[in-house]
Design a protein around this motif. Structure first.
Motif, mmCIF file in Angstrom:
data_model
loop_
_atom_site.group_PDB
_atom_site.id
_atom_site.type_symbol
_atom_site.label_atom_id
_atom_site.label_comp_id
_atom_site.label_asym_id
_atom_site.label_seq_id
_atom_site.Cartn_x
_atom_site.Cartn_y
_atom_site.Cartn_z
ATOM 1 N N HIS A 1 7.092 -3.839 -15.004
ATOM 2 C CA HIS A 1 5.754 -4.301 -14.654
ATOM 3 C C HIS A 1 4.766 -3.168 -14.858
ATOM 4 O O HIS A 1 5.145 -2.019 -15.014
ATOM 5 C CB HIS A 1 5.723 -4.805 -13.212
ATOM 6 C CG HIS A 1 6.053 -3.738 -12.209
ATOM 7 N ND1 HIS A 1 7.332 -3.431 -11.870
ATOM 8 C CD2 HIS A 1 5.268 -2.910 -11.498
ATOM 9 C CE1 HIS A 1 7.334 -2.450 -10.989
ATOM 10 N NE2 HIS A 1 6.092 -2.117 -10.744
ATOM 11 N N GLU A 2 3.534 -3.497 -14.827
ATOM 12 C CA GLU A 2 2.469 -2.519 -15.051
ATOM 13 C C GLU A 2 1.725 -2.284 -13.742
ATOM 14 O O GLU A 2 1.316 -3.223 -13.072
ATOM 15 C CB GLU A 2 1.498 -3.072 -16.096
ATOM 16 C CG GLU A 2 0.364 -2.153 -16.404
ATOM 17 C CD GLU A 2 -0.577 -2.744 -17.451
ATOM 18 O OE1 GLU A 2 -1.609 -2.130 -17.686
ATOM 19 O OE2 GLU A 2 -0.283 -3.810 -18.006
ATOM 20 N N ILE A 3 1.583 -1.004 -13.349
ATOM 21 C CA ILE A 3 0.804 -0.649 -12.172
ATOM 22 C C ILE A 3 -0.595 -0.287 -12.645
ATOM 23 O O ILE A 3 -0.779 0.627 -13.439
ATOM 24 C CB ILE A 3 1.448 0.517 -11.404
ATOM 25 C CG1 ILE A 3 2.817 0.101 -10.873
ATOM 26 C CG2 ILE A 3 0.528 0.985 -10.274
ATOM 27 C CD1 ILE A 3 3.584 1.208 -10.190
ATOM 28 N N LEU A 4 -1.579 -1.031 -12.180
ATOM 29 C CA LEU A 4 -2.958 -0.793 -12.600
ATOM 30 C C LEU A 4 -3.628 0.284 -11.774
ATOM 31 O O LEU A 4 -4.494 0.997 -12.265
ATOM 32 C CB LEU A 4 -3.772 -2.091 -12.496
ATOM 33 C CG LEU A 4 -3.279 -3.239 -13.359
ATOM 34 C CD1 LEU A 4 -4.125 -4.485 -13.108
ATOM 35 C CD2 LEU A 4 -3.335 -2.868 -14.830
ATOM 36 N N TRP A 5 -3.250 0.392 -10.510
ATOM 37 C CA TRP A 5 -3.885 1.361 -9.632
ATOM 38 C C TRP A 5 -2.919 1.704 -8.514
ATOM 39 O O TRP A 5 -2.302 0.811 -7.937
ATOM 40 C CB TRP A 5 -5.168 0.756 -9.068
ATOM 41 C CG TRP A 5 -6.010 1.721 -8.328
ATOM 42 C CD1 TRP A 5 -6.904 2.603 -8.849
ATOM 43 C CD2 TRP A 5 -6.047 1.914 -6.915
ATOM 44 N NE1 TRP A 5 -7.487 3.312 -7.850
ATOM 45 C CE2 TRP A 5 -6.978 2.915 -6.649
ATOM 46 C CE3 TRP A 5 -5.374 1.336 -5.864
ATOM 47 C CZ2 TRP A 5 -7.255 3.352 -5.372
ATOM 48 C CZ3 TRP A 5 -5.658 1.770 -4.584
ATOM 49 C CH2 TRP A 5 -6.595 2.766 -4.363
ATOM 50 N N CYS A 6 -2.770 2.981 -8.226
ATOM 51 C CA CYS A 6 -1.840 3.406 -7.188
ATOM 52 C C CYS A 6 -2.437 4.590 -6.445
ATOM 53 O O CYS A 6 -2.783 5.596 -7.056
ATOM 54 C CB CYS A 6 -0.495 3.785 -7.809
ATOM 55 S SG CYS A 6 0.734 4.289 -6.590
ATOM 56 N N ASP A 7 -2.577 4.482 -5.134
ATOM 57 C CA ASP A 7 -3.092 5.559 -4.296
ATOM 58 C C ASP A 7 -1.913 6.151 -3.540
ATOM 59 O O ASP A 7 -1.328 5.493 -2.686
ATOM 60 C CB ASP A 7 -4.131 4.997 -3.330
ATOM 61 C CG ASP A 7 -4.695 6.062 -2.395
ATOM 62 O OD1 ASP A 7 -4.323 7.240 -2.526
ATOM 63 O OD2 ASP A 7 -5.499 5.700 -1.531
ATOM 64 N N ILE A 8 -1.568 7.400 -3.857
ATOM 65 C CA ILE A 8 -0.446 8.043 -3.159
ATOM 66 C C ILE A 8 -0.937 9.094 -2.174
ATOM 67 O O ILE A 8 -0.195 9.958 -1.743
ATOM 68 C CB ILE A 8 0.585 8.620 -4.145
ATOM 69 C CG1 ILE A 8 -0.047 9.639 -5.086
ATOM 70 C CG2 ILE A 8 1.277 7.519 -4.907
ATOM 71 C CD1 ILE A 8 0.947 10.352 -5.972
ATOM 72 N N GLY A 9 -2.220 9.005 -1.832
ATOM 73 C CA GLY A 9 -2.786 9.833 -0.773
ATOM 74 C C GLY A 9 -2.617 11.319 -0.990
ATOM 75 O O GLY A 9 -2.859 11.820 -2.097
ATOM 76 N N LYS A 10 -2.179 12.024 0.030
ATOM 77 C CA LYS A 10 -2.096 13.487 -0.026
ATOM 78 C C LYS A 10 -1.086 13.982 -1.063
ATOM 79 O O LYS A 10 -1.129 15.136 -1.452
ATOM 80 C CB LYS A 10 -1.780 14.053 1.339
ATOM 81 C CG LYS A 10 -0.416 13.678 1.889
ATOM 82 C CD LYS A 10 -0.222 14.239 3.277
ATOM 83 C CE LYS A 10 1.139 13.840 3.833
ATOM 84 N NZ LYS A 10 1.345 14.359 5.175
ATOM 85 N N THR B 1 -10.784 -3.775 0.487
ATOM 86 C CA THR B 1 -9.668 -3.813 1.433
ATOM 87 C C THR B 1 -9.042 -2.438 1.599
ATOM 88 O O THR B 1 -8.782 -1.992 2.723
ATOM 89 C CB THR B 1 -8.598 -4.828 0.965
ATOM 90 O OG1 THR B 1 -9.221 -6.103 0.799
ATOM 91 C CG2 THR B 1 -7.460 -4.926 1.944
ATOM 92 N N ILE B 2 -8.823 -1.740 0.503
ATOM 93 C CA ILE B 2 -8.232 -0.395 0.566
ATOM 94 C C ILE B 2 -9.146 0.543 1.330
ATOM 95 O O ILE B 2 -8.694 1.319 2.177
ATOM 96 C CB ILE B 2 -7.924 0.125 -0.849
ATOM 97 C CG1 ILE B 2 -6.753 -0.657 -1.435
ATOM 98 C CG2 ILE B 2 -7.611 1.618 -0.823
ATOM 99 C CD1 ILE B 2 -6.517 -0.422 -2.913
ATOM 100 N N SER B 3 -10.444 0.491 1.062
ATOM 101 C CA SER B 3 -11.397 1.352 1.775
ATOM 102 C C SER B 3 -11.380 1.076 3.271
ATOM 103 O O SER B 3 -11.427 1.995 4.091
ATOM 104 C CB SER B 3 -12.814 1.143 1.236
ATOM 105 O OG SER B 3 -12.886 1.566 -0.094
ATOM 106 N N ASP C 1 3.356 -3.728 1.881
ATOM 107 C CA ASP C 1 3.467 -3.390 0.461
ATOM 108 C C ASP C 1 3.251 -4.670 -0.324
ATOM 109 O O ASP C 1 4.120 -5.527 -0.372
ATOM 110 C CB ASP C 1 4.842 -2.797 0.171
ATOM 111 C CG ASP C 1 4.993 -2.338 -1.262
ATOM 112 O OD1 ASP C 1 4.095 -2.616 -2.082
ATOM 113 O OD2 ASP C 1 6.007 -1.701 -1.578
ATOM 114 N N GLY C 2 2.082 -4.818 -0.923
ATOM 115 C CA GLY C 2 1.740 -6.048 -1.631
ATOM 116 C C GLY C 2 1.943 -5.969 -3.124
ATOM 117 O O GLY C 2 1.288 -6.667 -3.880
ATOM 118 N N MET C 3 2.851 -5.114 -3.583
ATOM 119 C CA MET C 3 3.101 -4.964 -5.009
ATOM 120 C C MET C 3 4.190 -5.940 -5.467
ATOM 121 O O MET C 3 5.289 -5.944 -4.924
ATOM 122 C CB MET C 3 3.556 -3.540 -5.335
ATOM 123 C CG MET C 3 2.539 -2.474 -5.010
ATOM 124 S SD MET C 3 1.140 -2.510 -6.114
ATOM 125 C CE MET C 3 1.897 -1.960 -7.620
#
Length: 104
Positions: free
Chosen positions: A89-98, A15-17, A30-32
């Motif tokens: 909470h625990e963030i398992l993966w986070c893409d903050i781009g540039k 989905t992210i790709s 924002d699905g967090m």
């Protein structure tokens, strides 16, 4: 219905790709955590950044941060009653781009 963790990771990455290729999105989601119930918001809220000082570092924040925080939390300037505050909470993966370049 529960899915195996491996399938959930596959689905998340797929989905992210898919959405990374979408350059002209008008709305974001924002699905967090509890934000999953807030729906989508206007992508232009995150278009411009300003830099603000945080513990001696200049960090980027959305120029329209008030709109974004209000979308996520409602009246974020008022503390929620102690009985309704959530734990961490625990963030398992986070893409903050540039903005990932700030870690280098």
């Amino acid at each position: 219905m529960l899915f195996p963790l491996r399938f959930s990771y596959f689905l998340m990455n797929h989905t992210i790709s898919f959405f990374k290729r979408k350059k002209k999105a008008k709305y974001l989601y924002d699905g967090m955590g509890r934000n999953v119930y807030n729906g989508s918001f206007d992508a232009s809220i995150l278009d411009e950044v300003i830099y603000t000082d945080f513990e001696g570092y200049q960090l980027p924040v959305p120029k329209r941060y008030d709109e974004y925080l209000t979308f996520l939390y409602g009246d974020y300037m008022e503390l929620a009653p102690l009985s309704t505050r959530l734990g961490c909470h625990e963030i398992l993966w986070c893409d903050i781009g540039k903005y990932d370049e700030l870690n280098n």
